[in-house]
Design an enzyme around this catalytic site. Structure first.
Site, PDB file in Angstrom:
ATOM      1  N   GLN A  36      32.731 -39.866   2.283  1.00 52.37           N
ATOM      2  CA  GLN A  36      33.134 -41.140   2.870  1.00 52.37           C
ATOM      3  C   GLN A  36      31.887 -41.824   3.444  1.00 52.37           C
ATOM      4  O   GLN A  36      30.773 -41.393   3.164  1.00 52.37           O
ATOM      5  CB  GLN A  36      34.213 -40.921   3.944  1.00 52.37           C
ATOM      6  CG  GLN A  36      35.572 -40.508   3.375  1.00 52.37           C
ATOM      7  CD  GLN A  36      36.275 -41.635   2.620  1.00 52.37           C
ATOM      8  OE1 GLN A  36      35.844 -42.795   2.648  1.00 52.37           O
ATOM      9  NE2 GLN A  36      37.357 -41.285   1.907  1.00 52.37           N
ATOM     10  N   ASP A  39      45.666 -35.194  -5.358  1.00 48.84           N
ATOM     11  CA  ASP A  39      44.945 -35.741  -4.217  1.00 48.84           C
ATOM     12  C   ASP A  39      45.504 -35.106  -2.942  1.00 48.84           C
ATOM     13  O   ASP A  39      46.423 -34.282  -2.989  1.00 48.84           O
ATOM     14  CB  ASP A  39      44.997 -37.270  -4.203  1.00 48.84           C
ATOM     15  CG  ASP A  39      46.407 -37.804  -4.072  1.00 48.84           C
ATOM     16  OD1 ASP A  39      47.333 -37.017  -3.791  1.00 48.84           O
ATOM     17  OD2 ASP A  39      46.595 -39.016  -4.248  1.00 48.84           O
ATOM     18  N   SER A  40      44.943 -35.501  -1.807  1.00 52.97           N
ATOM     19  CA  SER A  40      45.313 -34.832  -0.553  1.00 52.97           C
ATOM     20  C   SER A  40      46.524 -35.473   0.114  1.00 52.97           C
ATOM     21  O   SER A  40      47.091 -34.908   1.043  1.00 52.97           O
ATOM     22  CB  SER A  40      44.142 -34.909   0.420  1.00 52.97           C
ATOM     23  OG  SER A  40      43.975 -36.250   0.857  1.00 52.97           O
ATOM     24  N   ASP A  71      40.093 -41.768 -11.928  1.00 49.65           N
ATOM     25  CA  ASP A  71      41.544 -41.921 -12.055  1.00 49.65           C
ATOM     26  C   ASP A  71      41.872 -43.330 -11.610  1.00 49.65           C
ATOM     27  O   ASP A  71      41.169 -43.906 -10.762  1.00 49.65           O
ATOM     28  CB  ASP A  71      42.303 -40.943 -11.152  1.00 49.65           C
ATOM     29  CG  ASP A  71      42.366 -41.432  -9.720  1.00 49.65           C
ATOM     30  OD1 ASP A  71      41.351 -41.303  -9.017  1.00 49.65           O
ATOM     31  OD2 ASP A  71      43.406 -41.986  -9.313  1.00 49.65           O
TER      32      ASP A  71
END
Lengths: 376, 376
Positions: A189, A92-93, A266
């Site tokens: 988003q 992930d970021s 996940d």
């Protein structure tokens, strides 16, 4: 971009099954990615994770950048060597954990500055630095930096964060470059606002990514809101790219999301619940700390192939959890990940057989019927 | 009594190697028994324990009587079924933990009354109840109840406890009965007083047991006192019966005690040290929490057969321990038990080859040479 090849072998309604081909291996979809937070899927050996059928695991940029540090992992040969996982890894970021774990966050157009929850040291995460860290870890699928806000939130706030995430998506793609055999995903988003979700999806599709994640869901909103957002968003994403619903979720969330076209998931739930004494089974969730199991010689599910599920009595699991013995967490994490990965295999087979709705109904009926009657 | 058959295959000085035949399996001696305190060898699967070469494990009567309870274990088929260990199990009497863990102890001729450290409930342990509990657990080797006191202690106090333990030995033997294929060990007490040790050994030999334990050592006294007590006690015990040094110890304690004729050991050290980041190796003890390992790609010992020792970098082990990840405890417990069981196998081979002193000197030299130089 061609960091991956995604082949859809069969569809059943909006549900689809196929395979993502990456340089380090093939990921059968729909896929559940066990979370290897800090380079370990908690309480399990990587050999077990692999044997359960996981094709890909997730690593958390936030945790790894703080400890042991991305440059250190790179010097040690990358995350695959460090954690002894030879297959694909998605990172992930870091943005999500900065929002949920870090202290004294300061977010602006350039990125986010924060203090480590471990030692209070100050770090800055920008789209460029996030991609740099993910390159140091040498993950196979990398994620753009985004701003994920908790729901409920005002429309203005959701819109601001979504637009910022879109601008960060552009910067992330530029920072990603074109590393051979590595893939980059953008993140939709827009909170619980259909219009904003569509704007986000269209913006990302215009930029172009190897795959598309849906972020900012399962952050406190009801399940029907999450599913509604999926129904709105999915048609706006390129059908030929993998779709990843981040941080989701319960087995039921997964079943419902697959029905709406999600390919990847996940969640920490199987391992976290395992450490707290909760087992996921075809009978639904079972709390092994409950006294009803104290004298029960039966295993969680004698029909399972997983030793943790089939070979250990509920009485023993109860005892281990009540005694705080590590083996309890080891066995229940194993059971839970076996259940999740088994569920994904069954989901893939049901889609391939064009029988997804029947499978979905039967599985949910099994959960609803609940656990076997108490022993004796 | 014939609860076991002990065959000595070879001797080298006072050291001896052989086999204890029990109804549930053969124990190669000298043997190290991993401690399965509450029905689990902490942080390991029983399959791993077995694969490492452990022929027998130990269960703690004190812990098991409090939780899950001896009657419950019996109803569930006994400790072997409960904990999924098919081989021999030795249970202690519970006395040692009553002295070290329980609250509000009251000891008299009949036994000891105490409060559970878990919930404060009151229990009574007598020689008869201890043997009853051990029968409910259905252990293969059972121990008499004794009173083990911490050193230093006055001679009068040591003498009182030794005499009481002798009287409890008689009662324990009577309470044991003659269960088919099960063995009973007496326990030598007498602190650091040679005369009292000899009186205890002679008293036990006169009563007659399947094997003889040396208790009340490694309880705070210097190693040379322990070894001196062994040298005094061993000749007074029947040479044809197994000798078990309780709660010992470090690898060096074991090597020195084998030289003096001890056949069996148990200790929490390998698993406890593993949970705290300490690895036992042929280079001596290594603290993985030390920063010198943070960037070290080398395994603990590349020549080992144990995956935990051979396949995981020191940098990764360091990271896991610093991060409090369960896998760190799992891997180091695995490494440590592998080291202990490998040491016992090497000890047996050295005695069989009549080369024990050379082996002892080489092994101690390896520890003294210390760990490999720091990386890079």
């Amino acid at each position: 971009m061609a960091g991956l090849t995604f082949t859809i072998a069969a569809t059943d309604g909006a549900a689809r099954t196929g395979a993502i081909r990456l340089a380090r291996g093939i990921v059968r979809t729909p896929a559940f990615m066990p979370v290897g937070t800090a380079g370990t899927v908690k309480a399990l050996y990587m050999d077990q994770v692999k044997a359960l059928g996981a094709d890909i695991i997730l690593g958390n940029t936030y945790h790894l950048m703080l400890r042991p540090g991305a440059e250190r992992v790179a010097a040690l040969g990358g995350l695959h060597t460090f954690a002894r996982w030879g297959g694909p890894i998605l990172t992930d970021s870091g943005g999500f954990q900065v929002m949920s774990l870090a202290q004294l966050r300061k977010l602006d157009e350039s990125g986010v500055t924060f203090q480590s929850h471990i030692d209070g040291a100050t770090y800055t995460l920008t789209p460029e630095r996030s991609l740099e860290i993910q390159a140091l870890l040498d993950s196979d699928i990398r994620m753009q930096l985004d701003e994920c806000i908790a729901l409920p939130a005002s429309r203005a706030e959701v819109e601001r964060a979504m637009r910022l995430s879109l601008r960060w998506a552009e910067r992330s793609k530029a920072a990603f470059g074109r590393p051979e055999g590595r893939a980059l995903f953008g993140i939709v988003q827009g909170g619980d606002d259909a219009e904003l979700r569509l704007e986000s999806a269209a913006g990302l599709a215009a930029i172009g990514f190897d795959g598309y994640a849906i972020g900012g869901l399962a952050v406190g909103e009801p399940q029907d809101v999450m599913l509604q957002m999926l129904e709105v968003t999915m048609p706006a994403l390129p059908a030929t790219a993998p779709r990843y619903l981040m941080g989701v979720g319960t087995p039921e969330d997964i079943i419902e999301s697959v029905k709406r076209g999600v390919d990847m998931f996940d969640c920490v739930m199987p391992t976290r619940a395992g450490r707290h004494g909760v087992a996921y089974t075809r009978f639904g969730k079972i709390n092994l700390k409950n006294a009803r199991h104290a004298d029960d010689p039966r295993p969680l599910d004698e029909t399972s192939d997983c030793p943790a599920t089939r070979d250990y009595s509920r009485a023993y699991l109860h005892h281990l959890m009540k005694s705080g013995e590590m083996l309890g967490a080891m066995l229940l994490s194993w059971n839970n990940l076996a259940y999740y990965e088994g569920l994904m295999a069954a989901i893939r087979a049901a889609i391939a057989a064009a029988a997804y709705d029947d499978f979905r109904a039967e599985t949910k009926a099994g959960w609803a019927a609940g656990d076997m009657p108490a022993h004796g």
